[in-house]
Design a protein around this motif. Sequence first.
Motif, PDB file in Angstrom:
ATOM      1  N   SER A   8      -0.582  13.083  -0.749  1.00  0.00           N
ATOM      2  CA  SER A   8      -1.497  12.168  -0.071  1.00  0.00           C
ATOM      3  C   SER A   8      -0.840  11.538   1.158  1.00  0.00           C
ATOM      4  CB  SER A   8      -1.964  11.094  -1.051  1.00  0.00           C
ATOM      5  OG  SER A   8      -0.922  10.206  -1.363  1.00  0.00           O
ATOM      6  N   THR A   9      -1.286  10.353   1.511  1.00  0.00           N
ATOM      7  CA  THR A   9      -0.747   9.663   2.676  1.00  0.00           C
ATOM      8  C   THR A   9       0.441   8.782   2.312  1.00  0.00           C
ATOM      9  OG1 THR A   9      -2.433   7.950   2.341  1.00  0.00           O
ATOM     10  CG2 THR A   9      -2.915   9.658   3.954  1.00  0.00           C
ATOM     11  N   LEU A  10       0.966   8.941   1.091  1.00  0.00           N
ATOM     12  CA  LEU A  10       2.181   8.225   0.720  1.00  0.00           C
ATOM     13  C   LEU A  10       2.989   9.064  -0.253  1.00  0.00           C
ATOM     14  CD1 LEU A  10       2.219   6.815  -2.415  1.00  0.00           C
ATOM     15  CD2 LEU A  10       0.283   5.610  -1.404  1.00  0.00           C
ATOM     16  N   LYS A  11       4.277   8.825  -0.278  1.00  0.00           N
ATOM     17  CA  LYS A  11       5.164   9.412  -1.266  1.00  0.00           C
ATOM     18  C   LYS A  11       6.372   8.506  -1.411  1.00  0.00           C
ATOM     19  CE  LYS A  11       7.737  13.045  -0.588  1.00  0.00           C
ATOM     20  NZ  LYS A  11       9.063  12.436  -0.799  1.00  0.00           N
ATOM     21  N   TYR A  12       7.142   8.740  -2.467  1.00  0.00           N
ATOM     22  CA  TYR A  12       8.364   7.967  -2.605  1.00  0.00           C
ATOM     23  C   TYR A  12       9.306   8.297  -1.453  1.00  0.00           C
ATOM     24  CZ  TYR A  12       6.760   6.928  -7.326  1.00  0.00           C
ATOM     25  OH  TYR A  12       6.024   6.500  -8.403  1.00  0.00           O
ATOM     26  N   LYS A  71      13.702   9.758   6.002  1.00  0.00           N
ATOM     27  CA  LYS A  71      13.201  10.510   7.148  1.00  0.00           C
ATOM     28  C   LYS A  71      11.740  10.123   7.399  1.00  0.00           C
ATOM     29  CE  LYS A  71      16.127  14.538   6.134  1.00  0.00           C
ATOM     30  NZ  LYS A  71      16.100  15.986   5.737  1.00  0.00           N
ATOM     31  N   PRO A  72      11.164  10.517   8.554  1.00  0.00           N
ATOM     32  CA  PRO A  72       9.746  10.243   8.789  1.00  0.00           C
ATOM     33  C   PRO A  72       8.875  10.833   7.686  1.00  0.00           C
ATOM     34  CG  PRO A  72      10.793  10.957  10.822  1.00  0.00           C
ATOM     35  CD  PRO A  72      11.816  11.143   9.732  1.00  0.00           C
ATOM     36  N   PHE A  73       7.730  10.208   7.461  1.00  0.00           N
ATOM     37  CA  PHE A  73       6.867  10.612   6.358  1.00  0.00           C
ATOM     38  C   PHE A  73       6.516  12.089   6.408  1.00  0.00           C
ATOM     39  CE2 PHE A  73       2.479  11.493   5.019  1.00  0.00           C
ATOM     40  CZ  PHE A  73       2.594  11.239   3.664  1.00  0.00           C
ATOM     41  N   HIS A  74       6.069  12.575   7.560  1.00  0.00           N
ATOM     42  CA  HIS A  74       5.592  13.959   7.621  1.00  0.00           C
ATOM     43  C   HIS A  74       6.728  14.944   7.370  1.00  0.00           C
ATOM     44  CE1 HIS A  74       7.027  15.364  11.687  1.00  0.00           C
ATOM     45  NE2 HIS A  74       7.190  14.066  11.836  1.00  0.00           N
ATOM     46  N   ILE A  87       6.946   5.444   1.210  1.00  0.00           N
ATOM     47  CA  ILE A  87       6.674   5.550   2.634  1.00  0.00           C
ATOM     48  C   ILE A  87       5.226   5.978   2.816  1.00  0.00           C
ATOM     49  CG2 ILE A  87       7.601   7.927   2.712  1.00  0.00           C
ATOM     50  CD1 ILE A  87       8.516   7.247   5.617  1.00  0.00           C
ATOM     51  N   PHE A  88       4.531   5.305   3.713  1.00  0.00           N
ATOM     52  CA  PHE A  88       3.115   5.530   3.955  1.00  0.00           C
ATOM     53  C   PHE A  88       2.952   6.149   5.342  1.00  0.00           C
ATOM     54  CE2 PHE A  88       3.661   2.182   0.966  1.00  0.00           C
ATOM     55  CZ  PHE A  88       2.607   2.245   0.076  1.00  0.00           C
ATOM     56  N   GLY A  89       2.272   7.268   5.411  1.00  0.00           N
ATOM     57  CA  GLY A  89       2.090   7.948   6.690  1.00  0.00           C
ATOM     58  C   GLY A  89       1.156   7.192   7.619  1.00  0.00           C
ATOM     59  N   LYS A  90       1.370   7.360   8.908  1.00  0.00           N
ATOM     60  CA  LYS A  90       0.563   6.676   9.909  1.00  0.00           C
ATOM     61  C   LYS A  90      -0.826   7.286  10.010  1.00  0.00           C
ATOM     62  CE  LYS A  90       2.142   9.573  13.761  1.00  0.00           C
ATOM     63  NZ  LYS A  90       2.840   9.573  15.067  1.00  0.00           N
TER      64      LYS A  90
END
Length: 340
Positions: free
Chosen positions: A206-210, A215-218, A281-284
């Motif tokens: 999803s738009t978040l992971k541990y 590093k950057p989310f993506h 970490i939550f993606g932008k």
Amino acid sequence: MKKIGFLSFGHWSNHPSYATRTAGDTLLQSIDLAVAAEELGLDGAYFRVHHFAAQLASPFPLLAAVGAKTRSIEIGTGVIDMRYENPLYMVEDAGSADLISRGRLQLGISRGSPEQVIDGWRYFGYEPAEGETDADMGRKKALEFLDKLKGAGFAKPNPNPMFPNPPGLLRLEPHSEGLRERIWWGAASNATAVWAAENGMHLQSSTLKYDESRKPFHVQQAEQIRLFKEAWKNAGHEREPRVSVSRSIFALVTDQDRHYFGQQGGGSDKIGYIESDKRAIFGKSYAAEPDRLIKELAEDEAIQEADTLLLTIPNTLGVDYNVHVLSSILEHVAPGLGWR
């Protein structure tokens, strides 16, 4: 080419700016949006499941209704919290919904995430076994669900049944052939993505992971996907794995778009805690004019690794506006990225 679907959390509130004032509004508009999305050429209609909240919850009546109203679009969840589920009853519900849709169900399940109440699954009558965590319980239920979806008999028949039985042990009915191969696991960590591959489930990220590497989310999500694919290959599954990622993406093509989402562009990943001891970490979000949006999305490594992109939608803004949001991506963005 990439499959593109929408993901709705199904919010409602008696708020003057909402098109979804009630649960009934949200359910009926969800069906209408799925029908409209199919007409647009979208590939999937997916719905989130949350308990004890003014959001979509019990998914199978909605999935069955969407299945009856559509003909080709994939219908799924992202995700069902298995801590709340009776796996055997879920097999029957899922089998029924899949047969109604003629084999288009793509069920996303997971061990669950923090909910609106403390240990909400206890109110549903479930308790982890001694020495288990609630996460262990969710994964164990998932494995039982997968096992019973295979359609093998396991229950001893009554020697004096109301109706004649077939020979041998009995299975749950209705059985939908092939549904076992269309189950996805929502993974927040690299380890659970590998576990999903080992157990023959597709991956939903999803738009978040541990936050496992800072590093950057993506980039972290792309690494998670590569680990999943490697584990799938090592497990020796004969079918091809699938991977979906979720994103909030808005093409700013009208003044209304800029009013609603113009301030969301140019943001960055965020750090937070969805559990007290686990940094996430939550993606932008992405919001920009189409040309700029194409350039930004081309640099998202995880989107490139996935075969399916789920667009999170602002369902409270109503069906017509969400059709516009989705059609803008299909018309102005997807061709420039080779997705169409």
